[in-house]
Scaffold this active site. Structure first.
Site, short mmCIF file in Angstrom:
data_model
loop_
_atom_site.label_atom_id
_atom_site.label_comp_id
_atom_site.label_asym_id
_atom_site.label_seq_id
_atom_site.Cartn_x
_atom_site.Cartn_y
_atom_site.Cartn_z
N GLU A 316 0.84 -1.22 0.00
CA GLU A 316 0.00 0.00 0.00
C GLU A 316 0.87 1.26 0.00
OE1 GLU A 316 -2.78 -0.86 -0.86
OE2 GLU A 316 -2.79 -2.91 -0.10
N TYR A 405 -1.61 -8.14 -11.09
CA TYR A 405 -0.72 -8.12 -9.94
C TYR A 405 0.60 -8.85 -10.22
CZ TYR A 405 -4.34 -6.35 -6.72
OH TYR A 405 -5.26 -5.58 -6.09
N1 BES Z 1 -5.92 -1.36 -4.52
C1 BES Z 1 -5.94 -2.69 -4.05
C2 BES Z 1 -7.29 -3.15 -3.59
C3 BES Z 1 -8.39 -3.05 -4.65
C4 BES Z 1 -8.16 -3.37 -5.96
C5 BES Z 1 -9.65 -2.67 -4.26
C6 BES Z 1 -9.20 -3.27 -6.90
C7 BES Z 1 -10.66 -2.58 -5.19
C8 BES Z 1 -10.45 -2.88 -6.51
C9 BES Z 1 -4.93 -2.88 -2.93
O1 BES Z 1 -3.77 -2.15 -3.08
C10 BES Z 1 -4.50 -4.32 -2.94
O2 BES Z 1 -3.97 -4.72 -3.94
N2 BES Z 1 -4.72 -5.06 -1.86
C11 BES Z 1 -4.28 -6.42 -1.77
C12 BES Z 1 -2.92 -6.43 -1.11
C13 BES Z 1 -1.95 -7.42 -1.59
C14 BES Z 1 -1.84 -7.65 -3.04
C15 BES Z 1 -0.59 -7.19 -0.98
C16 BES Z 1 -5.26 -7.19 -0.92
O3 BES Z 1 -6.19 -6.60 -0.39
O4 BES Z 1 -5.14 -8.38 -0.80
ZN ZN Z 2 -2.62 -2.88 -4.75
#
Ligand code: BES
Ligand code: ZN
Length: 631
Positions: A316, A405
């Site tokens: 984050e 990702y």
């Molecule tokens: N920005 C994302 C969460 C998100 C993505 C919310 C798309 C809504 C729509 C956040 O940065 C994220 O990727 N969170 C991951 C963390 C992990 C990859 C380290 C999570 O929540 O698992």
């Molecule tokens: Zn993210």
């Protein structure tokens, strides 16, 4: 027909004559259309948004006014996105000198909501939308005290990404445009409000809070949390907000955040947002973390007690560059946000904890990617394995897979391997400063890459294959870890029981703390699905996976429980699914139950969901609901 031709002619003439609006001139993606928004941002766009809102926990509504200051324009209509909002009136002009204007709310689309069309004159720069939220809001999670840590005060938080902000604020809900915002928020006097902006560190008795975000951000990053919050500083521009019951463990778990900040700045340049805080939300929060600027929203499942899940915070924090500073133009370019962030996250982890740990994390992600690639190749959308997505007419949520990702991060790792780390780092640092506070498309990135890294160094790279073709290119870099290989070997010994009795009994005397989370995950993921339930019982007794492991381990463990038919842990599984709303942790467990051939598993899933659904945010609830219906 003739009427249509005339309209077309007028449109063409108009389109040829229209100059890009001021904001577009500064922007690379000036012609891009966002398939997930109705807003006419290329004609008129919000420059500043001021919110005056009252947060009412008694009837679970937010009501007030969204005051938009618009760009100079030549249009007669401004279009905003709204979903599940009740619009009371719309006025033009500065506060105190407002005049009502005509507006209409178009047909509601289940995915996108509706366009709110407001009539404006050429000189009208102020549009005020009076509104309130309804029960149909998708962004807001209103929690009763029973679902908080302290169990005495209610809690509210918002989740905007990807297209949910329009369900609590009427605005142009597209990352194509960036706005500054300010807010005056009134909350019950026993609670404190925080936003993705400059924040208070103390509660005030009037329950009135003022917020300013002076750097331009996309709409999906506007966020708010309201609860019984306390602030503790972690040092070096970093701190945590949490319920008083959790501040000590949060401060312990996140103690390395200032070091992460230092590492990130050393890698890719100064942090641009002054302050970096984290707010710890209740368990219903559907993500591990959400990169709201200046204030990451974090899931309490991160409090593992041994800092083993802090890479989520590194992630984050990294978004403060990739995503928040340089933003994807549309949700089809999502990999520009997430792929760069996963790569950057790993570089931070490497600087803090060494290459061995970073490689273990990257490999765990690779395991997930392999599964996702297999699933998607066989699905109705094999093109979802492209980095550049085509999600028109589909929910942007469907793009939230391991492709943007992990494939995204491996693209950058492979590129790094090809050009060498010093050149890669210099390139990325320049990329972040070149596009700071801008919105870019995948094509913008490709051009920048060719001009600034590949051409000057005379390097050939299969960028197009990575971005526009199915699957994973052959040149993908390989990462290995002896520690994970050892865990795979141990799992294989269990799979070969009774031949390897010796190895098994010497393993069973170890402690759970002898290995880190990712080692356990690898062990569990490599156990056979027809492992004897009795052996599962022995493992559970030795390592207390069902009862005492952290939520990341539990998620993998419970999946194995379903696959092996080890039912002794069903009460713990149910308790886990009722408590935790983090989507990636629970979705796959439900999926396993749905896919299971064992009689009663599907019914068990339905029963658990019935008990759990009120503890989930809309994001997780709707995902699980859809998954259970598919059966
Ligand atoms: N920005 C994302 C969460 C998100 C993505 C919310 C798309 C809504 C729509 C956040 O940065 C994220 O990727 N969170 C991951 C963390 C992990 C990859 C380290 C999570 O929540 O698992
Ligand atoms: Zn993210």
């Amino acid at each position: 027909m003739r009427y249509f031709s005339l309209l077309l002619l007028i449109f063409v003439l108009f389109a040829c004559n229209s100059e890009p609006i001021e904001a577009d001139k500064k922007n690379t993606s000036s012609k891009t259309q966002d398939p997930h928004s109705y807003a006419n941002v290329h004609e008129i766009r919000t420059e500043h948004l001021h919110l005056e809102l009252d947060v009412n926990f008694d009837n679970q509504t937010i009501y007030g006014v969204a005051r938009h200051t618009m760009s100079k324009h030549k249009t007669s209509e401004a279009i905003f996105d709204v979903k599940g909002l009740e619009i009371m009136k719309v006025t033009l002009g500065k506060e105190g000198k407002e005049k009502a204007t005509e507006y209409s709310v178009g047909k509601n689309d289940e995915l996108l909501g509706a366009p709110l069309k407001v009539k404006v004159g050429k000189n009208d720069r102020n549009i005020n939308i009076y509104y309130k939220t309804t029960e149909a809001t998708e962004a807001l999670d209103w929690l009763p005290p029973s679902l908080t840590a302290g169990k005495e005060h209610p809690f509210l938080y918002t989740q905007g990404q990807a297209i949910l902000t329009r369900s609590w604020i009427p605005l142009q809900d597209t990352p194509l445009s960036r706005i500054t915002y300010s807010a005056d928020i009134t909350v019950p006097s026993d609670l404190m409000a925080v936003m993705s902006s400059k924040n208070p560190t103390e509660r005030n008795d009037a329950g009135e809070y003022h917020f300013e975000m002076n750097q331009p951000i996309p709409a999906y990053l506007i966020a708010m949390a309201v609860g019984n919050l306390e602030y503790v500083s972690l040092g070096n521009k970093c701190g945590v907000y949490a319920e008083p019951q959790l501040t000590a463990s949060a401060a312990y778990e996140f103690q390395d955040v200032p070091k992460m900040m230092q590492a990130a700045e050393e890698l890719y340049g100064d942090y641009q947002w002054d302050q970096y805080d984290i707010v710890l939300l209740p368990y219903s929060f559907p993500f591990g973390g959400m990169e709201n600027p200046r204030l990451t929203f974090a899931n309490p499942t991160l409090l593992a007690g041994d800092q083993s899940l802090v890479s989520v915070i590194a992630h984050e924090l990294a978004h403060s560059w990739s995503g928040n500073l340089v933003t994807n133009a549309t949700w089809n370019d999502f990999w520009l946000n997430e792929g760069f962030t996963v790569y950057f996250e790993n570089r931070i982890m490497e600087k803090l904890y060494g290459k061995e740990t970073a490689d273990i994390l990257a490999l765990i992600e690779f395991q997930d990617l392999t599964v996702a690639l297999e699933d998607m190749a066989a699905s109705e959308h094999p093109e979802d394995t492209h980095l550049k997505l085509e999600l028109d007419h589909r929910s942007p949520d469907e793009g939230m897979t391991d492709i943007p990702y992990v494939k995204g991060a491996y693209f950058l790792r492979t590129l790094e391997q090809k050009v060498g780390r010093p050149k890669m780092d210099a390139f990325l640092e320049r990329y972040f400063s070149e596009f700071a506070f801008k919105t870019i498309t995948t094509a913008d990135f490709e051009t920048y890459l060719t001009e600034n890294l590949l051409k000057p160094n005379k390097i050939q790279f299969n960028t197009k294959e990575w971005i526009y073709e199915n699957g994973l290119p052959e040149n993908c870099t390989e990462i290995t870890s002896n520690r994970l290989d050892d865990m795979i070997e141990t799992a294989q010994a269990f799979n070969a029981v009774p031949a390897q009795k010796q190895k098994i009994s010497s393993f069973l005397v170890k402690k759970r703390s002898d290995f880190i989370t990712q080692e356990w995950q690898t062990f569990i993921r490599n156990l056979d699905h027809n492992l004897d339930p009795a052996l599962m019982g022995q493992l559970d007794k030795a390592f207390e996976f069902s009862t005492n492991a952290n939520p990341a381990i539990k998620s993998d463990w419970f999946k194995l429980c379903v696959r092996t038919g080890y039912t002794a842990a069903r009460p713990e599984m149910k308790a886990y699914l009722c408590k935790i709303g983090r989507r990636w942790f629970i979705e796959s467990v439900y999926q396993c139950l749905v896919d299971s051939d064992t009689e009663g598993d599907y019914e068990f899933a339905l029963e658990v969901f019935e008990a759990a659904k009120n503890n989930y945010h809309y994001v997780s609830r709707s995902t699980i609901e859809a998954l259970l219906k598919k059966n």
